[in-house]
Design a protein around this motif. Structure first.
Motif, short mmCIF file in Angstrom:
data_model
loop_
_atom_site.label_atom_id
_atom_site.label_comp_id
_atom_site.label_asym_id
_atom_site.label_seq_id
_atom_site.Cartn_x
_atom_site.Cartn_y
_atom_site.Cartn_z
N ILE A 303 0.86 -1.25 0.07
CA ILE A 303 0.00 -0.02 0.10
C ILE A 303 0.80 1.17 -0.05
O ILE A 303 0.30 2.17 -0.59
N SER A 304 2.08 0.99 0.55
CA SER A 304 3.05 2.26 0.59
C SER A 304 4.38 1.67 0.17
O SER A 304 5.05 0.83 0.84
N VAL A 334 -6.86 2.61 3.87
CA VAL A 334 -5.81 3.46 3.99
C VAL A 334 -5.74 3.96 5.41
O VAL A 334 -6.81 4.53 5.95
N LYS A 336 -4.55 6.48 8.01
CA LYS A 336 -4.07 8.00 8.10
C LYS A 336 -3.04 8.11 9.11
O LYS A 336 -2.54 9.39 9.35
N PRO A 445 -8.45 1.57 -1.68
CA PRO A 445 -8.32 2.52 -0.69
C PRO A 445 -9.72 3.46 -0.69
O PRO A 445 -10.19 3.58 -1.80
#
Length: 463
Positions: A303-304, A334, A336, A445
């Motif tokens: 995801i990152s 996602v 935060k 996401p």
């Protein structure tokens, strides 16, 4: 008449003689009693005199022994004082220049620390600094620390290993100890050393290299209550001191060029040297080198691109018992919170793990759908749009069910998905926490602006 007078005088005389005799007998009896009492008291006195003499002798011996002990303690303190240095190596990380220099850097780090500690003692107690011995131990999760340093480009694996070897060989009393990947393993050892060694009379100073961690507050508070905190000196690494340690107002020592002054981004907590069952070693190495190579449905998706997946689940524990627990938002949507999130972002997850994570997430109601409003996230919403118990929910009848939307308890066959289609088999299996063996990629996401009240791992009551 004279005869009567003489008779009366004789009777008086006899009565007086009798009274005098009685008095003499009483006096004699009392005298004998008193003599017996005096003899008894004299015996007791002699006993007490002997006891007093024995106590005086014992007191004299104890005073001599005490003087001898004080002399020995003074000799330990003055002739061979101990300068103990305890460093939390996971927080006080050596500088990049030293680490990248390998074996030479390790020996140089030991030399700089020795010089810094002895120079400090010269300033505060010049009389004992020349005779003191420096005993320095660095406690760290060696494997995890090495991963962080390598992933941040600080040094290579071989350079780090050489640094450790050089540091350990610099002095018999210098060592870097690998405490393993247990949670707070280094903290536990340092706390116990602080508690024990500060009580030793020969310990002149304890240099404490853990000012980055609030976890040491309780130990330092105990030492403060016992009047031992005056022996502790804070060895600074990061410029920022942990908030709860600031009120101790400890004397501090900065040794330039030894430690990093800023915290590195961490991507490790625990790491196993071998991949779990079912993952080929070549695939394990390929995924560790480049996270973009993760296979959907086999391992955690990326995801990152900055995330390093270097932790495996404990197979004996469910997801909600892992330490830390996997972050539901990170894997299904996602997160935060970013680096501030207290849940895990670096696990390898299988398709079954995703199914369990998604099933747990569905047990918490979507706050938007719960208000009878269309969910903007649609089928990508990580939270539940329907009560897992359906129309047979007993909590609904009691008014205790968290799913309060109008359509959240309709039967499964009557449910219509957000897109207007009945739920697929895969969606139904996700609700039940079971899979049919096919890969189940994560949801796309979504905007979590409406989900701030949901915990990263549901149900919320278990957080």
């Amino acid at each position: 008449m004279e005869g009567c007078a003489t008779l009366n005088d004789l009777q008086k005389w006899e009565r007086l003689v009798e009274e005098q005799s009685s008095l003499f007998r009483l006096t004699l009896t009392d005298n004998q009693t008193l003599r017996l009492r005096v003899d008894e008291l004299e015996r007791e006195l002699s006993v007490w005199k002997l006891a007093f003499k024995a106590a005086e002798d014992e007191k004299c011996n104890l005073q001599k022994h005490m003087l001898k002990l004080e002399k020995n303690i003074g000799s330990l303190r003055d002739d061979n004082p101990l300068l103990l240095c305890l460093i939390d190596g996971d927080g006080n990380i050596f500088s990049q220049d030293l680490l990248a220099s390998g074996h030479t850097g390790g020996r140089q780090a030991a030399m700089l620390l020795t010089k810094g500690l002895t120079d400090y003692m010269v300033d505060v107690d010049a009389g004992s600094s020349g005779r003191g011995q420096v005993w320095l131990t660095v406690y760290c999760n060696k494997t995890g620390l090495m991963d962080t340093l390598v992933n941040n480009g600080i040094c290579s694996t071989s350079e780090f290993e050489a640094f450790v070897l050089g540091f350990n060989s610099a002095s018999p009393l210098f060592s870097i100890v690998d405490v393993g990947g247990g949670k707070e393993a280094a903290d536990a050892k340092i706390k116990e050393c602080l508690r024990v060694f500060t009580r030793f009379p020969q310990t002149s100073r304890v240099f404490f290299g853990g000012g980055h961690d609030n976890g040491y507050t309780s130990t330092l508070s105990t030492l403060e209550n016992e009047g031992l905190l005056e022996k502790v000196v804070l060895l600074r690494g990061y410029k920022t001191l942990a908030a709860e340690l600031q009120h101790f107002d400890l004397p501090h020592l900065d040794i330039g060029g030894v430690f990093m002054t800023k915290k590195l981004p961490s991507c490790y907590t625990h790491r196993r040297s071998t991949p779990p069952t079912g993952i080929a070693p070549q695939e394990h190495d390929r995924q560790r080198i480049n996270p973009k190579n993760f296979l959907v449905g086999t391992q955690s998706p990326v995801i990152s691109t900055s995330t390093q997946f270097c932790r495996y689940l404990d197979p004996s524990l469910p997801l909600n018992k892992q330490t830390p627990r996997p972050c539901t938002f990170f894997y299904l949507s996602v997160c935060k919170q970013g680096d501030k999130c207290t849940y895990g972002h670096d696990y390898f997850l299988t398709a079954d793990n995703y199914a369990e994570l998604r099933a747990n997430a569905k047990k918490s109601p979507c706050p938007v759908f719960n208000k009878n409003q269309p969910c903007p996230s649609g089928e990508s919403c990580p939270s539940g749009h329907y009560c897992p118990r359906g129309s047979k929910c007993g909590y609904r009848k009691q008014g205790k069910c968290k799913f309060i939307g109008r359509e959240m308890h309709i039967p499964l066959n009557d449910r219509i998905s957000i897109s207007g289609r009945p739920p697929s088999r895969a969606q139904s299996s996700n609700v039940s926490g079971q899979t049919d063996g096919t890969p189940t990629p994560p949801l796309s996401p979504v905007d979590l602006g409406n989900f701030v009240s949901i915990s990263p791992f549901v149900p919320q009551g278990t957080r």
